[in-house]
Design a protein around this motif. Structure first.
Motif, PDB file in Angstrom:
ATOM      1  N   ALA A 127      18.965 -53.813  -5.500  1.00  0.00           N
ATOM      2  CA  ALA A 127      18.685 -55.250  -5.508  1.00  0.00           C
ATOM      3  C   ALA A 127      19.460 -55.948  -6.623  1.00  0.00           C
ATOM      4  O   ALA A 127      20.021 -57.038  -6.424  1.00  0.00           O
ATOM      5  N   MET A 128      19.519 -55.329  -7.798  1.00  0.00           N
ATOM      6  CA  MET A 128      20.217 -55.933  -8.921  1.00  0.00           C
ATOM      7  C   MET A 128      21.721 -55.965  -8.693  1.00  0.00           C
ATOM      8  O   MET A 128      22.401 -56.925  -9.102  1.00  0.00           O
ATOM      9  N   LYS A 129      22.266 -54.945  -8.041  1.00  0.00           N
ATOM     10  CA  LYS A 129      23.701 -54.936  -7.737  1.00  0.00           C
ATOM     11  C   LYS A 129      24.063 -56.133  -6.869  1.00  0.00           C
ATOM     12  O   LYS A 129      25.046 -56.830  -7.120  1.00  0.00           O
ATOM     13  N   ASP A 130      23.234 -56.413  -5.862  1.00  0.00           N
ATOM     14  CA  ASP A 130      23.509 -57.521  -4.950  1.00  0.00           C
ATOM     15  C   ASP A 130      23.396 -58.868  -5.671  1.00  0.00           C
ATOM     16  O   ASP A 130      24.238 -59.751  -5.489  1.00  0.00           O
ATOM     17  N   LEU A 131      22.362 -59.028  -6.494  1.00  0.00           N
ATOM     18  CA  LEU A 131      22.165 -60.288  -7.214  1.00  0.00           C
ATOM     19  C   LEU A 131      23.285 -60.537  -8.233  1.00  0.00           C
ATOM     20  O   LEU A 131      23.810 -61.652  -8.348  1.00  0.00           O
ATOM     21  N   LEU A 132      23.649 -59.485  -8.989  1.00  0.00           N
ATOM     22  CA  LEU A 132      24.659 -59.637 -10.022  1.00  0.00           C
ATOM     23  C   LEU A 132      26.023 -60.005  -9.443  1.00  0.00           C
ATOM     24  O   LEU A 132      26.761 -60.799 -10.038  1.00  0.00           O
ATOM     25  N   LYS A 133      26.355 -59.451  -8.286  1.00  0.00           N
ATOM     26  CA  LYS A 133      27.636 -59.794  -7.666  1.00  0.00           C
ATOM     27  C   LYS A 133      27.704 -61.265  -7.295  1.00  0.00           C
ATOM     28  O   LYS A 133      28.784 -61.853  -7.244  1.00  0.00           O
ATOM     29  N   ARG A 134      26.529 -61.879  -7.044  1.00  0.00           N
ATOM     30  CA  ARG A 134      26.478 -63.297  -6.691  1.00  0.00           C
ATOM     31  C   ARG A 134      26.265 -64.184  -7.928  1.00  0.00           C
ATOM     32  O   ARG A 134      26.024 -65.376  -7.794  1.00  0.00           O
ATOM     33  N   GLY A 135      26.315 -63.567  -9.141  1.00  0.00           N
ATOM     34  CA  GLY A 135      26.214 -64.353 -10.373  1.00  0.00           C
ATOM     35  C   GLY A 135      24.798 -64.665 -10.801  1.00  0.00           C
ATOM     36  O   GLY A 135      24.580 -65.561 -11.618  1.00  0.00           O
ATOM     37  N   ILE A 136      23.832 -63.937 -10.257  1.00  0.00           N
ATOM     38  CA  ILE A 136      22.425 -64.162 -10.591  1.00  0.00           C
ATOM     39  C   ILE A 136      21.874 -62.907 -11.259  1.00  0.00           C
ATOM     40  O   ILE A 136      22.051 -61.793 -10.753  1.00  0.00           O
ATOM     41  N   GLY A 137      21.206 -63.075 -12.392  1.00  0.00           N
ATOM     42  CA  GLY A 137      20.669 -61.928 -13.126  1.00  0.00           C
ATOM     43  C   GLY A 137      19.190 -62.076 -13.411  1.00  0.00           C
ATOM     44  O   GLY A 137      18.643 -63.184 -13.435  1.00  0.00           O
ATOM     45  N   ILE A 138      18.562 -60.922 -13.625  1.00  0.00           N
ATOM     46  CA  ILE A 138      17.137 -60.873 -14.001  1.00  0.00           C
ATOM     47  C   ILE A 138      17.023 -59.942 -15.197  1.00  0.00           C
ATOM     48  O   ILE A 138      17.657 -58.874 -15.227  1.00  0.00           O
ATOM     49  N   HIS A 139      16.215 -60.331 -16.178  1.00  0.00           N
ATOM     50  CA  HIS A 139      16.066 -59.513 -17.393  1.00  0.00           C
ATOM     51  C   HIS A 139      14.616 -59.549 -17.845  1.00  0.00           C
ATOM     52  O   HIS A 139      14.099 -60.600 -18.218  1.00  0.00           O
ATOM     53  N   HIS A 140      13.939 -58.409 -17.778  1.00  0.00           N
ATOM     54  CA  HIS A 140      12.555 -58.301 -18.269  1.00  0.00           C
ATOM     55  C   HIS A 140      12.249 -56.847 -18.621  1.00  0.00           C
ATOM     56  O   HIS A 140      13.058 -55.943 -18.374  1.00  0.00           O
TER      57      HIS A 140
END
Length: 484
Positions: free
Chosen positions: A36-49
């Motif tokens: 899930a993070m690979k897909d989001l990061l490629k689109r310029g969106i990140g999550i950090h917790h």
């Protein structure tokens, strides 16, 4: 599907992620979180917790720092602990759950997170947005959060027996004092110490340049009698101040502290006094003793200008050396309007009272015969003071015509020496905040045979330093007493 990155940026992100995840095992690379993070990061969106894998959090931080993550959803941990500026900071809400309940963000938390807005050298201004989903936050809450006082940082450094034992095991490699000196609790003191080193050097140079005090009557005497006289005099003055504080802070004081009472007030040098007249006793309430006194003090400066002959100020009770029996009539209205003719007359009258009694003080109230004080502690101090005065009279300095000059030299020398000693203590390890506790804990360990007199770890100490999940001493004692 939203995509905030270009093809080149997506390729750079894909290459970096694949290279970073190569350290994971084959099955770990297929975890739902990773995919899930690979897909989001490629689109310029990140999550950090805190729930993310450490390697994923590190990837997000690096990509964000490179500018490849355009939108980052993060908890306050990211904003508080990592120096990652952004163009804009958006607060989803201004309340948080701290483990016990919901509360508004503290001013320090808001300042730290909102301070990320604005990239140095890139943005001229930073943008902070607070989203109000259901209702607009109260004005007072927002004001307290945005411009309120930041929470003070406090050191969480604590000494434990386990820590002490492990450091003692290291021998001379790393001492406990070194760890204490590096703790945040000593950070402010360390800044002061670095500044005080130059002050110490200057003070020591001043002491070396001062000429030795030689007794004029008996030059061969060593040490000079004036040094002993100074110690006795300072002790006597200390007792006098304590006695005066007792007298003036008691209920007896009100009948003696009337406007116009003549006083002897301590000057800058504790060995001398200035003539003064009481204008007002500052008391917090009518039935309570005063906390300070407003007085007119003669400056004893040789000048013709009236404004330089006196000063009106507040003095503490401990600065009053004597209550004189004499009084002068004070017209507070003329004094308030600075009537020069009246003030000149008042200053001359006050000066004449002390000149007439010179070289002694004008008649003063005796605390025993006049004020009828019978307190045991007070009487003991009075007897001690009389004994000190008898010892001073027996010294050749007492009737020496150069006493004031010699006393002033000793006073200056002793004050510089006291300042030098204070700085030396500040620069030493003995001034460390946790030093007394450390020494006390070491004594406990020695008494219980965890370490010997040379601070070498014994068998019980070796066992205790391996215990970290409970009270190390209790657990070790249970083991050695065969309770378990």
């Amino acid at each position: 599907t939203m995509d905030l990155n270009t093809n080149v940026e997506r390729g750079e992100i894909h290459h970096f992620i694949e290279k970073s995840l190569a350290r994971l095992k084959g099955t770990d690379r297929s975890l739902p979180q990773v995919l899930a993070m690979k897909d989001l990061l490629k689109r310029g969106i990140g999550i950090h917790h805190g729930g993310l894998l450490p390697i994923i959090k590190e990837i997000v931080e690096i990509l964000f720092a490179r500018g490849l993550v355009k939108v980052l959803f993060a908890t306050e941990t990211f904003a508080m602990g990592v120096n990652m500026p952004a163009r804009s900071v958006v607060f989803n809400e201004t309340r948080k759950h701290d483990g016990t309940g919901w509360r508004d963000l503290l001013s320090g938390e808001y300042t730290q997170m909102s301070g990320r807005a604005g990239r140095r050298g890139i943005d001229s201004t930073g943008i902070v947005i607070i989203i109000a989903w259901n209702e607009i936050p109260e004005t007072t809450s927002l004001k307290r959060m945005i411009v309120g006082k930041a929470t003070n940082l406090t050191s969480q450094f604590r000494l434990t027996y386990n820590m002490i034992l492990n450091l003692l095991r290291m021998g001379g490699e790393f001492r406990m004092e070194d760890m204490m000196m590096r703790s945040f609790s000593e950070a402010s003191n360390q800044k002061v110490r670095s500044k005080q080193k130059n002050t110490l050097e200057r003070g020591e140079n001043v002491l070396q340049d001062m000429e030795d005090i030689v007794c004029i009557k008996s030059p061969s005497s060593s040490p000079a009698p004036i040094l002993q006289y100074y110690e006795l005099k300072e002790h006597s003055l200390l007792l006098t101040r304590e006695m005066q504080r007792y007298i003036l802070s008691s209920t007896l004081a009100t009948q003696y502290l009337a406007t116009g009472r003549i006083l002897a007030v301590r000057k800058g040098s504790t060995s001398d006094y200035s003539p003064a007249i009481l204008l007002k006793a500052n008391s917090p309430s009518p039935n309570r003793p005063p906390e300070s006194l407003q007085v007119l003090i003669l400056t004893q400066t040789p000048t013709l200008k009236l404004s330089e002959q006196y000063v009106i100020k507040e003095v503490l009770l401990v600065d009053v050396l004597a209550l004189c029996k004499a009084t002068l009539k004070v017209n507070t209205l003329l004094l308030k309007h600075e009537d020069s003719r009246y003030i000149t007359s008042l200053v001359q009258d006050l000066e004449q009272v002390f000149v007439a009694a010179s070289p002694n003080l004008p008649p003063v109230y005796d605390p025993v015969t006049d004020m009828k004080i019978k307190d045991i502690d007070f009487m003991q101090k009075l007897q001690e003071k009389e004994l000190l005065e008898a010892q001073m009279i027996s010294l050749p300095c007492h009737d020496c015509p150069h006493l004031s000059e010699q006393y002033a030299k000793v006073d200056t020398q002793q004050k510089v020496a006291a300042q030098v000693d204070a700085i030396k203590y500040l620069l030493s390890e003995d001034s460390l905040f946790f030093k007394p506790e450390f020494e006390s804990r070491v004594k406990v360990l020695q008494k219980l045979n965890y370490v010997d007199s040379q601070r070498i770890i014994e068998l019980k100490g070796k066992v205790a330093r391996e215990v970290s999940t409970c009270d190390e001493l209790v657990a070790t004692e249970i083991i050695f007493e065969n309770i378990l």
